[in-house]
Design a protein around this motif. Structure first.
Motif, PDB file in Angstrom:
ATOM      1  N   ARG A  14     -32.281 -30.058 -56.346  1.00 48.65           N
ATOM      2  CA  ARG A  14     -31.553 -30.962 -57.234  1.00 48.65           C
ATOM      3  C   ARG A  14     -31.681 -30.433 -58.661  1.00 48.65           C
ATOM      4  O   ARG A  14     -32.670 -29.800 -59.022  1.00 48.65           O
ATOM      5  N   GLU A  15     -30.676 -30.740 -59.453  1.00 46.39           N
ATOM      6  CA  GLU A  15     -30.689 -30.401 -60.883  1.00 46.39           C
ATOM      7  C   GLU A  15     -31.186 -31.595 -61.679  1.00 46.39           C
ATOM      8  O   GLU A  15     -30.826 -32.734 -61.380  1.00 46.39           O
ATOM      9  N   PHE A  16     -31.984 -31.306 -62.707  1.00 44.09           N
ATOM     10  CA  PHE A  16     -32.500 -32.336 -63.608  1.00 44.09           C
ATOM     11  C   PHE A  16     -32.446 -31.808 -65.034  1.00 44.09           C
ATOM     12  O   PHE A  16     -32.404 -30.588 -65.258  1.00 44.09           O
ATOM     13  N   GLN A  17     -32.501 -32.714 -65.977  1.00 45.81           N
ATOM     14  CA  GLN A  17     -32.624 -32.318 -67.368  1.00 45.81           C
ATOM     15  C   GLN A  17     -34.009 -31.703 -67.572  1.00 45.81           C
ATOM     16  O   GLN A  17     -34.998 -32.174 -66.991  1.00 45.81           O
ATOM     17  N   LYS A  18     -34.086 -30.667 -68.366  1.00 48.88           N
ATOM     18  CA  LYS A  18     -35.385 -30.101 -68.749  1.00 48.88           C
ATOM     19  C   LYS A  18     -36.205 -31.214 -69.394  1.00 48.88           C
ATOM     20  O   LYS A  18     -35.666 -32.073 -70.089  1.00 48.88           O
ATOM     21  N   ASN A  19     -37.507 -31.224 -69.172  1.00 46.31           N
ATOM     22  CA  ASN A  19     -38.452 -32.221 -69.701  1.00 46.31           C
ATOM     23  C   ASN A  19     -38.370 -33.579 -69.008  1.00 46.31           C
ATOM     24  O   ASN A  19     -38.841 -34.573 -69.542  1.00 46.31           O
ATOM     25  N   THR A  20     -37.806 -33.609 -67.814  1.00 47.96           N
ATOM     26  CA  THR A  20     -37.837 -34.821 -66.996  1.00 47.96           C
ATOM     27  C   THR A  20     -39.231 -34.925 -66.382  1.00 47.96           C
ATOM     28  O   THR A  20     -39.794 -33.926 -65.930  1.00 47.96           O
ATOM     29  N   THR A  21     -39.805 -36.141 -66.350  1.00 51.21           N
ATOM     30  CA  THR A  21     -41.134 -36.300 -65.736  1.00 51.21           C
ATOM     31  C   THR A  21     -41.025 -36.110 -64.226  1.00 51.21           C
ATOM     32  O   THR A  21     -39.971 -36.340 -63.623  1.00 51.21           O
ATOM     33  N   TYR A  22     -42.141 -35.715 -63.640  1.00 46.03           N
ATOM     34  CA  TYR A  22     -42.159 -35.544 -62.193  1.00 46.03           C
ATOM     35  C   TYR A  22     -41.963 -36.881 -61.479  1.00 46.03           C
ATOM     36  O   TYR A  22     -41.432 -36.928 -60.367  1.00 46.03           O
ATOM     37  N   TYR A  23     -42.352 -37.970 -62.130  1.00 44.77           N
ATOM     38  CA  TYR A  23     -42.083 -39.288 -61.530  1.00 44.77           C
ATOM     39  C   TYR A  23     -40.577 -39.511 -61.431  1.00 44.77           C
ATOM     40  O   TYR A  23     -40.067 -39.934 -60.390  1.00 44.77           O
ATOM     41  N   GLU A  24     -39.848 -39.227 -62.511  1.00 46.84           N
ATOM     42  CA  GLU A  24     -38.387 -39.376 -62.481  1.00 46.84           C
ATOM     43  C   GLU A  24     -37.768 -38.426 -61.456  1.00 46.84           C
ATOM     44  O   GLU A  24     -36.805 -38.783 -60.773  1.00 46.84           O
ATOM     45  N   ILE A  25     -38.334 -37.235 -61.325  1.00 40.19           N
ATOM     46  CA  ILE A  25     -37.842 -36.290 -60.325  1.00 40.19           C
ATOM     47  C   ILE A  25     -38.076 -36.843 -58.921  1.00 40.19           C
ATOM     48  O   ILE A  25     -37.195 -36.756 -58.060  1.00 40.19           O
ATOM     49  N   SER A  26     -39.258 -37.447 -58.696  1.00 38.13           N
ATOM     50  CA  SER A  26     -39.515 -38.031 -57.370  1.00 38.13           C
ATOM     51  C   SER A  26     -38.488 -39.112 -57.053  1.00 38.13           C
ATOM     52  O   SER A  26     -38.033 -39.232 -55.911  1.00 38.13           O
ATOM     53  N   LYS A  27     -38.093 -39.888 -58.061  1.00 38.99           N
ATOM     54  CA  LYS A  27     -37.054 -40.902 -57.854  1.00 38.99           C
ATOM     55  C   LYS A  27     -35.718 -40.248 -57.528  1.00 38.99           C
ATOM     56  O   LYS A  27     -34.950 -40.766 -56.708  1.00 38.99           O
ATOM     57  N   GLY A  28     -35.441 -39.118 -58.167  1.00 42.02           N
ATOM     58  CA  GLY A  28     -34.200 -38.394 -57.907  1.00 42.02           C
ATOM     59  C   GLY A  28     -34.085 -37.907 -56.473  1.00 42.02           C
ATOM     60  O   GLY A  28     -32.983 -37.744 -55.945  1.00 42.02           O
ATOM     61  N   PHE A  29     -35.226 -37.694 -55.830  1.00 43.43           N
ATOM     62  CA  PHE A  29     -35.254 -37.296 -54.426  1.00 43.43           C
ATOM     63  C   PHE A  29     -35.513 -38.513 -53.514  1.00 43.43           C
ATOM     64  O   PHE A  29     -35.725 -38.358 -52.314  1.00 43.43           O
ATOM     65  N   ASN A  30     -35.554 -39.725 -54.099  1.00 43.81           N
ATOM     66  CA  ASN A  30     -35.852 -40.968 -53.363  1.00 43.81           C
ATOM     67  C   ASN A  30     -37.220 -40.912 -52.686  1.00 43.81           C
ATOM     68  O   ASN A  30     -37.388 -41.345 -51.559  1.00 43.81           O
TER      69      ASN A  30
END
Length: 182
Positions: A14-30
């Motif tokens: 998945r693509e994310f904005q640079k400096n996204t927290t890993y918590y927000e990334i975990s949400k992005g992957f559900n």
């Protein structure tokens, strides 16, 4: 804003904005439920840390030995915070792990009763339900040692002295500070 690509062990990307927290990334992957940390190239990162470049990551949960240690350390810290709220002068000294738990000794001028333990457990439940994050602070080792000496926690000061890093990570919750020695 610059984009980065995060790849899970499964190969999912998945693509994310640079400096996204890993918590927000975990949400992005559900996957945000029961996630305690992230491993990148065998190095552990907090969910509050930010992703700054493309990476292959593994989320850490309770099924992972590292996740189990993170969880245990977190509960010990919440117990310490609850203990300080109920008995501000009391100290908990964790001795060693036991099957399905940890042995600790409470040092206090007050004799701890079963009723006191029920109060402490209730405060722990409230702290957990408030869902406050532990605030992560990276400070110089000498500052951590001086801080612990100033508040009379000489054993913690000595333990920090034995850490080889020049920077120490402390965590804060409700005005109580601790480090997790691993």
């Amino acid at each position: 804003m610059e984009k980065i690509v995060i790849t899970l062990d499964s190969g999912e990307k998945r693509e994310f904005q640079k400096n996204t927290t890993y918590y927000e990334i975990s949400k992005g992957f559900n996957l945000e439920k029961n996630i305690l940390g992230v491993k990148i190239k065998n190095e552990v990162f907090s969910l509050s840390d930010k992703a700054v470049s493309d990476a292959k990551i593994s989320f850490i949960d309770l099924n992972d030995l590292t996740g189990n240690k993170i969880y245990k350390s977190g509960l010990e810290f919440i117990f310490e915070v609850a203990l300080k709220e109920v008995f501000p002068e009391a100290e908990i000294i964790y001795q060693h792990s036991v099957p399905k738990g940890v042995l600790g000794e409470i040092e206090s001028s007050h004799i701890i009763t079963q009723e006191d333990l029920v109060k402490i457990k209730g405060v722990m439940a409230r702290i957990i339900s408030e869902d406050k994050p532990f605030k992560k602070l990276n400070i110089k080792k000498k500052e951590a040692i001086d801080f612990y000496k100033k508040i009379g926690e000489f054993e913690k000061a000595e333990n920090v002295q034995n850490i080889s890093d020049k920077v120490v990570t402390l965590y804060e919750l409700n005005g109580i500070y601790n480090y997790f020695y691993s």
